[in-house]
Design a protein around this motif. Structure first.
Motif, short mmCIF file in Angstrom:
data_model
loop_
_atom_site.label_atom_id
_atom_site.label_comp_id
_atom_site.label_asym_id
_atom_site.label_seq_id
_atom_site.Cartn_x
_atom_site.Cartn_y
_atom_site.Cartn_z
N UNK A 1 -24.06 13.08 -33.19
CA UNK A 1 -25.11 13.81 -33.88
C UNK A 1 -25.69 13.01 -35.05
N UNK A 2 -25.54 11.68 -35.01
CA UNK A 2 -25.94 10.83 -36.14
C UNK A 2 -27.43 10.53 -36.17
N UNK A 3 -28.12 10.75 -35.05
CA UNK A 3 -29.53 10.36 -34.97
C UNK A 3 -29.74 9.01 -34.32
N UNK A 4 -28.66 8.35 -33.91
CA UNK A 4 -28.75 7.09 -33.17
C UNK A 4 -29.16 7.36 -31.74
N UNK A 5 -29.47 6.31 -30.97
CA UNK A 5 -29.96 6.52 -29.61
C UNK A 5 -29.60 5.35 -28.71
N UNK A 6 -30.20 5.31 -27.54
CA UNK A 6 -30.13 4.20 -26.59
C UNK A 6 -31.55 3.74 -26.27
N UNK A 7 -31.67 2.47 -25.93
CA UNK A 7 -32.99 1.92 -25.61
C UNK A 7 -33.55 2.46 -24.30
N UNK A 8 -32.68 2.91 -23.39
CA UNK A 8 -33.14 3.22 -22.03
C UNK A 8 -33.69 4.63 -21.87
N UNK A 9 -33.69 5.44 -22.92
CA UNK A 9 -34.16 6.82 -22.76
C UNK A 9 -35.67 6.92 -22.54
N UNK A 10 -36.47 6.13 -23.20
CA UNK A 10 -37.93 6.18 -23.06
C UNK A 10 -38.48 7.58 -23.36
N UNK A 11 -37.93 8.22 -24.39
CA UNK A 11 -38.38 9.59 -24.70
C UNK A 11 -38.76 9.78 -26.15
N UNK B 1 -30.90 19.26 -19.57
CA UNK B 1 -30.82 19.38 -18.11
C UNK B 1 -29.72 20.36 -17.74
N UNK B 2 -29.80 20.96 -16.55
CA UNK B 2 -28.83 22.00 -16.17
C UNK B 2 -27.37 21.54 -16.22
N UNK B 3 -27.12 20.26 -15.95
CA UNK B 3 -25.75 19.78 -15.94
C UNK B 3 -25.06 19.85 -17.29
N UNK B 4 -25.83 20.03 -18.37
CA UNK B 4 -25.24 20.13 -19.71
C UNK B 4 -25.05 21.57 -20.17
N UNK B 5 -25.42 22.52 -19.33
CA UNK B 5 -25.24 23.93 -19.69
C UNK B 5 -23.75 24.27 -19.74
N UNK B 6 -23.37 25.01 -20.75
CA UNK B 6 -21.99 25.46 -20.87
C UNK B 6 -21.03 24.44 -21.46
N UNK B 7 -21.56 23.27 -21.84
CA UNK B 7 -20.71 22.21 -22.39
C UNK B 7 -21.00 22.02 -23.87
N UNK C 1 -24.76 21.41 -24.98
CA UNK C 1 -25.43 20.11 -24.94
C UNK C 1 -26.87 20.22 -24.46
N UNK C 2 -27.16 21.24 -23.68
CA UNK C 2 -28.52 21.41 -23.18
C UNK C 2 -29.44 21.96 -24.27
N UNK C 3 -28.97 22.94 -25.03
CA UNK C 3 -29.83 23.57 -26.03
C UNK C 3 -29.87 22.80 -27.34
N UNK C 4 -28.78 22.10 -27.68
CA UNK C 4 -28.72 21.35 -28.93
C UNK C 4 -29.05 19.88 -28.71
N UNK C 5 -29.18 19.48 -27.47
CA UNK C 5 -29.41 18.08 -27.16
C UNK C 5 -30.86 17.66 -27.38
N UNK C 6 -31.03 16.35 -27.64
CA UNK C 6 -32.36 15.77 -27.67
C UNK C 6 -32.96 15.81 -26.26
N UNK C 7 -34.20 15.47 -26.13
CA UNK C 7 -34.96 15.66 -24.89
C UNK C 7 -34.26 15.16 -23.63
N UNK C 8 -33.65 13.96 -23.60
CA UNK C 8 -33.03 13.49 -22.35
C UNK C 8 -31.87 14.34 -21.86
N UNK C 9 -31.34 15.21 -22.71
CA UNK C 9 -30.12 15.94 -22.37
C UNK C 9 -30.37 17.41 -22.05
#
Length: 404
Positions: A136-146, A326-332, A316-324
């Motif tokens: 939750x630091x605000x860091x990222x990855x180069x490959x997200x393109x978002x 997705x349904x697979x992060x629901x409930x986690x 992870x779906x509701x608190x996640x940044x745009x790339x995250x």
């Protein structure tokens, strides 16, 4: 060198061997159809290995089979190990969850945030150690393109998260020179945070990360093959790495032998290990900080690691940044270096409440299930082009072994 061995029959610990037969049939079919090179799967309950299968090849061209002592690139399954090393320093008072990262890495003082429109402003607060552990630091990855910050990572030559030819310290300084994607603590974004954490551990301990992990985790837990490099003696047991083609087939990925001590020591994804090694690590977590009479962490510290640290009601779906989102992060939810099941009703595959673990980019995964007193690991070496159904099927079939 350690070989993982089956210790009990599934029925001895309340598991269904017919469900495991279905599991083996599913993954063998994926290998036979050319979608996977080979795999190892192990399921343990009450501390005993109740199901263990190896199938297919660790090197298809050479005709070398997957064996119980095969070595695997764990990639992001390194992160929980780095997290445990950090927690040992936390227990000793060397650092705290609310310690600013800048106390160890001054380059992170006065962080800046880049808004979605490209505007730069001062961050609302400092990056804390807990923000690194929880992504939750605000860091990222180069490959997200978002987000504009992703583009800045690419401009800084961080496409693979590592500045080519650099050390951990040099690369982390580049991270620190770039703006954050959001104010620390306000969103979840999977990122380079554990590389930063690894550098914090080096500064805090005065030791290189590979030495620290060996002293703090690998050696005391008897993880005899685990490390951030593969020795010449170990190299013949290292599985070949494969990539997924557009047609669903697989092909070797060149240039990743992982031989010799790397210049860049990654606490994010640099570990190679055997199934025996990771079994011992999982058992250490299942036993809440102790294994074979060796206690590395207090039970309450492991409980803290495996607890959800996202806001109440968020996943992870509701608190996640745009790339995250997705349904697979629901409930986690997310703990300190591991995901945590917070709402089994929302997860795409059957999951027990409180189960925690993580996966690697080469289709490796593990979880600890305190509710059923189980540990599970699945190891292969395939970098997919996108998401796949392997993990969902694994969880479904393992769940059936308990409920069947």
């Amino acid at each position: 060198m350690g070989h993982l061995r089956q210790e009990v029959e599934p029925s001895d610990v309340g598991l269904d061997d017919k469900a495991f037969a279905r599991l083996d049939q599913y993954f063998a079919h994926e290998v036979d159809d050319g979608h996977l090179p080979g795999y190892l799967v192990a399921v343990s309950r009450h501390g005993k290995v109740a199901h263990l299968t190896t199938y297919g090849h660790r090197d298809r061209a050479a005709g070398l089979p997957v064996e119980t002592d095969t070595l695997w690139r764990m990639y992001s399954m390194t992160k929980p190990v780095t997290s445990v090393a950090a927690l040992t320093l936390l227990e000793e008072g060397v650092l705290g969850l609310d310690t600013p990262v800048a106390d160890f890495l001054p380059a992170f003082a006065d962080p800046q945030v880049c808004e979605a429109d490209g505007r730069i402003r001062p961050a609302a607060g400092p990056i804390l150690i807990r923000h690194l552990l929880t992504h939750t630091a605000g860091l990222t990855f180069a490959f997200y393109h978002s987000h504009p910050v992703d583009a800045r990572y690419r401009e800084a030559n961080l496409d693979s998260s590592v500045l080519p030819g650099s050390t951990l310290a040099e690369t982390v300084d580049v991270y620190a020179s770039l703006p954050l994607q959001f104010d620390p603590g306000t969103q979840w974004n999977y990122s380079v945070a554990h590389n930063v954490l690894g550098r914090v551990l080096e500064v805090a301990s005065g030791k290189p990360l590979d030495t620290l992990l060996a002293e703090r985790v690998f050696t005391p837990l008897g993880m005899t093959d685990a490390g951030l490099c593969v020795t010449p003696e170990q190299a013949p047991r290292l599985a070949e790495l494969y990539g997924q083609r557009e047609d669903g087939g697989i092909t070797p990925i060149p240039g990743l032998p992982l031989n010799g001590r790397p210049r860049f020591l990654s606490g994010s994804g640099g570990m190679a290990a055997s199934a025996h090694d990771y079994h011992r690590f999982m058992e250490f977590l299942r036993r809440r900080g102790e294994l074979d009479g060796v206690r590395l962490l207090k039970p309450e510290t492991v409980d803290l690691m495996s607890a959800n640290h996202l806001p109440t009601g968020a996943d992870l779906r509701t608190f996640g940044a745009k790339p995250h989102r997705e349904p697979g992060n629901s409930g986690l939810g997310f703990g300190l270096g591991v995901s945590v099941v917070v709402d089994p009703e929302l997860t795409l595959s059957p999951s027990a409440p409180g189960s925690f673990g993580w996966s690697g980019v080469a289709t490796t995964t593990f979880w600890v299930d305190p509710h059923h007193d189980m540990t599970v690991q699945f190891l292969t070496q395939l970098r997919p082009t996108g998401s796949n159904s392997f993990f969902r099927e694994l969880r479904r079939l393992v769940h059936e072994s308990v409920s069947g």
